[in-house]
Design a protein around this motif. Structure first.
Motif, mmCIF file in Angstrom:
data_model
loop_
_atom_site.group_PDB
_atom_site.id
_atom_site.type_symbol
_atom_site.label_atom_id
_atom_site.label_comp_id
_atom_site.label_asym_id
_atom_site.label_seq_id
_atom_site.Cartn_x
_atom_site.Cartn_y
_atom_site.Cartn_z
ATOM 1 N N SER A 198 -44.820 -13.325 -68.953
ATOM 2 C CA SER A 198 -43.928 -12.316 -69.535
ATOM 3 C C SER A 198 -42.526 -12.893 -69.695
ATOM 4 O O SER A 198 -42.046 -13.658 -68.864
ATOM 5 N N SER A 199 -41.872 -12.516 -70.777
ATOM 6 C CA SER A 199 -40.544 -13.050 -71.072
ATOM 7 C C SER A 199 -39.649 -11.945 -71.608
ATOM 8 O O SER A 199 -40.087 -10.808 -71.839
ATOM 9 N N LEU A 200 -38.405 -12.290 -71.826
ATOM 10 C CA LEU A 200 -37.449 -11.388 -72.461
ATOM 11 C C LEU A 200 -38.036 -10.771 -73.725
ATOM 12 O O LEU A 200 -37.858 -9.578 -73.996
ATOM 13 N N TRP A 201 -38.750 -11.586 -74.518
ATOM 14 C CA TRP A 201 -39.220 -11.157 -75.839
ATOM 15 C C TRP A 201 -40.415 -10.215 -75.777
ATOM 16 O O TRP A 201 -40.876 -9.737 -76.810
ATOM 17 N N HIS A 202 -40.905 -9.937 -74.569
ATOM 18 C CA HIS A 202 -42.023 -9.014 -74.400
ATOM 19 C C HIS A 202 -41.578 -7.692 -73.778
ATOM 20 O O HIS A 202 -42.413 -6.934 -73.277
ATOM 21 N N THR A 203 -40.276 -7.407 -73.801
ATOM 22 C CA THR A 203 -39.755 -6.201 -73.159
ATOM 23 C C THR A 203 -39.414 -5.107 -74.172
ATOM 24 O O THR A 203 -39.110 -5.380 -75.340
ATOM 25 N N ALA A 224 -28.633 -8.926 -69.799
ATOM 26 C CA ALA A 224 -27.833 -10.015 -70.364
ATOM 27 C C ALA A 224 -26.532 -10.145 -69.588
ATOM 28 O O ALA A 224 -25.941 -9.142 -69.165
ATOM 29 N N ARG A 225 -26.075 -11.376 -69.396
ATOM 30 C CA ARG A 225 -24.840 -11.616 -68.648
ATOM 31 C C ARG A 225 -23.986 -12.631 -69.408
ATOM 32 O O ARG A 225 -24.475 -13.680 -69.827
ATOM 33 N N PHE A 226 -22.717 -12.295 -69.552
ATOM 34 C CA PHE A 226 -21.743 -13.143 -70.236
ATOM 35 C C PHE A 226 -20.892 -13.819 -69.172
ATOM 36 O O PHE A 226 -20.267 -13.149 -68.347
ATOM 37 N N MET A 227 -20.861 -15.156 -69.164
ATOM 38 C CA MET A 227 -20.104 -15.910 -68.171
ATOM 39 C C MET A 227 -19.174 -16.886 -68.877
ATOM 40 O O MET A 227 -19.514 -17.427 -69.938
ATOM 41 N N TYR A 236 -31.528 -12.377 -67.555
ATOM 42 C CA TYR A 236 -32.237 -12.433 -66.281
ATOM 43 C C TYR A 236 -33.226 -11.272 -66.262
ATOM 44 O O TYR A 236 -32.857 -10.126 -66.013
ATOM 45 N N ASN A 237 -34.473 -11.586 -66.557
ATOM 46 C CA ASN A 237 -35.488 -10.550 -66.704
ATOM 47 C C ASN A 237 -36.731 -10.946 -65.915
ATOM 48 O O ASN A 237 -37.387 -11.934 -66.238
ATOM 49 N N GLY A 238 -37.045 -10.176 -64.872
ATOM 50 C CA GLY A 238 -38.217 -10.496 -64.066
ATOM 51 C C GLY A 238 -38.097 -11.873 -63.440
ATOM 52 O O GLY A 238 -37.110 -12.192 -62.782
ATOM 53 N N LEU A 270 -27.523 -20.752 -63.103
ATOM 54 C CA LEU A 270 -28.784 -21.034 -62.415
ATOM 55 C C LEU A 270 -28.785 -20.387 -61.029
ATOM 56 O O LEU A 270 -29.770 -19.746 -60.612
ATOM 57 N N ARG A 271 -27.679 -20.538 -60.299
ATOM 58 C CA ARG A 271 -27.560 -19.960 -58.955
ATOM 59 C C ARG A 271 -27.640 -18.424 -59.015
ATOM 60 O O ARG A 271 -28.221 -17.792 -58.128
ATOM 61 N N TYR A 272 -27.069 -17.845 -60.067
ATOM 62 C CA TYR A 272 -27.119 -16.391 -60.227
ATOM 63 C C TYR A 272 -28.571 -15.935 -60.399
ATOM 64 O O TYR A 272 -28.990 -14.928 -59.809
ATOM 65 N N GLY A 273 -29.334 -16.658 -61.216
ATOM 66 C CA GLY A 273 -30.735 -16.316 -61.404
ATOM 67 C C GLY A 273 -31.514 -16.404 -60.104
ATOM 68 O O GLY A 273 -32.331 -15.532 -59.776
ATOM 69 N N LYS A 274 -31.262 -17.445 -59.359
ATOM 70 C CA LYS A 274 -31.931 -17.644 -58.076
ATOM 71 C C LYS A 274 -31.604 -16.492 -57.117
ATOM 72 O O LYS A 274 -32.486 -15.943 -56.451
ATOM 73 N N ALA A 275 -30.329 -16.117 -57.059
ATOM 74 C CA ALA A 275 -29.883 -15.057 -56.152
ATOM 75 C C ALA A 275 -30.413 -13.683 -56.549
ATOM 76 O O ALA A 275 -30.469 -12.771 -55.713
ATOM 77 N N ASN A 276 -30.817 -13.539 -57.818
ATOM 78 C CA ASN A 276 -31.281 -12.236 -58.299
ATOM 79 C C ASN A 276 -32.789 -12.189 -58.544
ATOM 80 O O ASN A 276 -33.273 -11.375 -59.331
ATOM 81 N N GLY A 277 -33.516 -13.062 -57.866
ATOM 82 C CA GLY A 277 -34.967 -12.945 -57.827
ATOM 83 C C GLY A 277 -35.745 -13.659 -58.914
ATOM 84 O O GLY A 277 -36.974 -13.569 -58.956
ATOM 85 N N CYS A 278 -35.058 -14.354 -59.812
ATOM 86 C CA CYS A 278 -35.789 -15.128 -60.823
ATOM 87 C C CYS A 278 -36.435 -16.344 -60.151
ATOM 88 O O CYS A 278 -35.905 -16.878 -59.173
#
Length: 332
Positions: free
Chosen positions: A21-26, A215-218, A234-236, A264-272
């Protein structure tokens, strides 16, 4: 087996829980596309009261030609595609095509390449593989369930050095503000001119951020100046580097390296569980348009992944030939 279509919670649940599953399947992505003039239709295949395949077909058009787009591909339960399942899918898509006057349907994938499925797809006489994938066929995917020390250790030495250099030189990473998207867009225009890409309009990026809750803007900042920025999703399980841009000056500060590391660290911290750089060059194609960014992305570690090939499913051969001719004339 039975083909089904239309809004269906079971189809949504199947797509969101699938291993690929990906962003494009939501449903959020479909809502965003609909808002931008590309409505979509859920479809799937049921066998013994269980869904065994599903996807979302976007309805698109270019000039007078209408076509479908299955972004991210069809997700299926079987270990591999088989003739019975695929025949049901194709016949169902033909019905949708007839109802919506579609001349073809473009398909790209986020399912890793395997010879069995690739050979099966290539055996279909109604497929044209001479197309350019929107979701690149090759990408770099990192396992971010590893510790930060392990992630740093797998990087090329220059990658680790550039992250530390950016920190030492005073580059900082923070959440971008809504009103700063225009500054990001200015950097994007610089970047696309430098790297040979084409950007969407400013309103598209505003809509992207406003429409997608994941979606996150950094931005990367130095001495109160934004010198790099990125839009990530950051989806699933999926953390995805979608858009990036950097200034033409202060490139010696290596801000994009620190920006990627923090994303990358943000994704890791949020369960990706994985981080997808969304596109690297085919190593066997010296003219690949992604050659310029590939070295940068691989400095974070080599998780080179190849997806199943992109192709067009042709519903109306005559109109499809006219469509291809029109594209060829436009390119010249």
């Amino acid at each position: 087996m039975q083909f089904i279509k239309g809004q269906n919670q079971q189809l949504e649940n199947y797509l969101s829980s699938h291993p690929y599953s990906s962003l494009w399947h939501t449903s959020d992505w479909l809502a965003f596309q609909t808002k931008n003039g590309n409505p979509g239709i859920y479809f799937g295949v049921v066998d013994n009261n269980e869904i065994i395949a599903a996807g979302i077909l976007q309805l698109r058009h270019r000039s007078v030609f209408k076509f479908g787009y299955i972004q991210g591909g069809i997700l299926y339960t079987e270990n591999r595609l088989n003739s019975e399942l695929y025949t049901v899918i194709i016949n169902g898509l033909k019905e949708i095509a007839a109802e919506n006057n579609l001349i073809h349907c473009f398909v790209d994938w986020v399912i890793p390449h395997n010879d069995s499925d690739a050979d099966f797809l290539h055996s279909n006489s109604h497929h044209n593989f001479n197309v350019k994938a929107i979701i690149p066929t090759f990408t770099n995917i990192l396992d971010i369930t590893k510790t930060e020390d392990e992630l740093l250790a797998q990087m090329k030495p220059k990658g680790r050095y550039n992250i530390k250099l950016a920190e030492k030189k005073g580059v900082t990473i923070r959440e971008g503000k809504t009103e700063e998207i225009s500054e990001f867009y200015h950097l994007l225009e610089i970047t696309t001119a430098r790297d040979g890409f084409r950007a969407n309009g400013l309103e598209y990026y505003k809509s992207f951020l406003n429409s997608l809750p994941f979606a996150r803007f950094m931005v990367a900042e130095h001495e109160n100046e934004i010198i790099a920025g990125g839009i990530f999703t950051y989806n699933g399980k999926q953390a995805l580097y979608y858009y990036g841009a950097s200034a033409g000056h202060k490139r010696n500060l290596m801000a994009p390296y620190l920006l990627q590391w923090e994303a990358l660290r943000y994704g890791k911290a949020n369960g990706c569980t994985y981080y997808d750089f969304m596109g690297i060059a085919d190593s066997e194609n010296p003219n690949d348009s992604l050659n310029g960014v590939t070295d940068f992305k691989l400095k974070f570690g080599n998780g080179t992944t190849k997806f199943l090939p992109a192709y067009d499913i042709i519903f109306n051969p005559l109109k499809y030939r006219l469509y291809q001719l029109a594209l060829k004339i436009k390119r010249h």
